[in-house]
Design a protein around this motif. Structure first.
Motif, short mmCIF file in Angstrom:
data_model
loop_
_atom_site.label_atom_id
_atom_site.label_comp_id
_atom_site.label_asym_id
_atom_site.label_seq_id
_atom_site.Cartn_x
_atom_site.Cartn_y
_atom_site.Cartn_z
N LYS A 42 -2.04 18.28 19.81
CA LYS A 42 -1.66 19.63 20.20
C LYS A 42 -0.24 20.13 19.23
O LYS A 42 0.52 19.25 18.50
N GLN A 45 6.08 22.04 21.43
CA GLN A 45 6.89 22.13 22.44
C GLN A 45 8.08 22.60 22.68
O GLN A 45 8.34 21.35 22.85
N ASP B 1 2.13 33.80 29.28
CA ASP B 1 2.53 32.92 27.90
C ASP B 1 1.84 33.53 26.24
O ASP B 1 1.46 34.22 25.91
N LYS B 3 0.50 32.79 22.55
CA LYS B 3 -0.20 32.54 22.79
C LYS B 3 -0.54 32.19 20.52
O LYS B 3 -0.41 33.63 20.10
N THR B 5 -1.96 31.12 17.69
CA THR B 5 -3.70 30.79 17.37
C THR B 5 -3.80 30.08 16.33
O THR B 5 -4.01 31.26 15.45
N GLN B 25 -1.11 35.90 16.41
CA GLN B 25 -0.07 35.23 17.25
C GLN B 25 -0.25 37.15 18.26
O GLN B 25 -0.29 37.53 18.32
N ASP B 26 -0.03 36.43 19.77
CA ASP B 26 -0.37 37.88 20.87
C ASP B 26 0.76 38.11 21.59
O ASP B 26 0.67 38.98 22.22
N TYR B 106 7.60 29.55 18.76
CA TYR B 106 6.15 28.86 18.95
C TYR B 106 5.34 28.98 17.58
O TYR B 106 4.93 29.32 16.59
N GLY B 108 1.43 26.82 17.49
CA GLY B 108 -0.33 26.50 17.67
C GLY B 108 -0.57 25.14 17.26
O GLY B 108 0.63 24.86 17.30
#
Lengths: 115, 116
Positions: A42, A45, B1, B3, B5, B25-26, B106, B108
């Motif tokens: 993952k 975070q 959230d 995101k 990817t 990214q969104d 943030y 991926g």
């Protein structure tokens, strides 16, 4: 230049016992410090972030870290480990003055939690 | 959230191939970043971008280039892949405007690239 040193590459604890992951920083001014966690397969975070407000910072999942200027430390703690805490943890400092603010990562500490 | 990817989780390429890693990214973030992660070395910054068509070199840009034609998409390009570029590649984005931002990044899930 700002940098961080994670003092342990691996830490092993039993479920239900306290967790301590150690990080020392080097900075010529008041730093911004972070802890990130990476679970297997993952992305990273954010756990918590210190930016010169309260010295005790509370994060997600019961983790907290205390900024100690006299010791140049920013250790991550949790009172009671859970199996789901097994992951790699990165201490991070922001490097930069008035220009680009860059994240500088420590080399990581892998936390192993046994039943 | 938020995101972020990445186009592939695992990728295997041959030496000399041109490789494209895509990141989207969104959250309408201004800043986007590419890192590589190697055991015992943590994450190292390859390139970042703080606006469309703007790019800046990070700590280890050699052998890489980037492209940001649209705000939400940031591509990492290996012009001629080599075995020492076998690594985990992580993309990140943050809200802040400009390179002086300290906003949270943030990440991926990463692309594990193997170059044979």
């Amino acid at each position: 230049a700002q940098s961080v040193t994670q003092l342990d590459s691996h830490v092993s604890v039993s479920e239900g016992t306290p967790v301590l992951l150690r990080c020392n920083y080097s900075s010529s001014y008041s730093p911004s410090l972070f802890w990130y966690v990476q679970h297997p397969n993952k992305g990273l975070q954010l756990l918590l972030k210190y930016t010169s407000a309260a010295t005790l910072v509370k994060g997600i999942n019961g983790f907290e870290a205390e900024f100690k200027k006299s010791e140049t430390s920013f250790h991550l703690t949790k009172p009671s480990a859970h199996m789901s805490d097994a992951a790699e943890y990165f201490c991070v400092v922001i490097q930069g003055g008035t220009g680009f603010q860059k994240l500088v990562f420590g080399t990581g500490t892998r936390l192993l939690v046994s039943p | 959230d938020v995101k972020v990817t990445q186009s592939s989780r695992y990728l295997v390429k041959r030496t000399g191939e041109k490789v494209f890693l895509e990141c989207v990214q969104d959250m309408d973030h201004e800043n986007m970043f590419w890192y590589r992660q190697d055991p015992g070395l943590g994450l190292r910054l390859i390139y970042f971008s703080y606006d469309v068509k703007m790019k800046e070199k990070g700590d280890i840009p050699e052998g890489y280039s980037v492209s940001r034609e649209k705000k939400e998409r940031f591509s990492l390009i290996l012009e001629s892949a080599s075995t020492n570029q076998t690594s985990m590649y992580l993309c990140a984005s943050s809200f802040g405007r400009g390179p002086a931002s300290t906003d949270t990044q943030y990440f991926g899930p990463g692309t594990r690239l193997t170059v044979l």
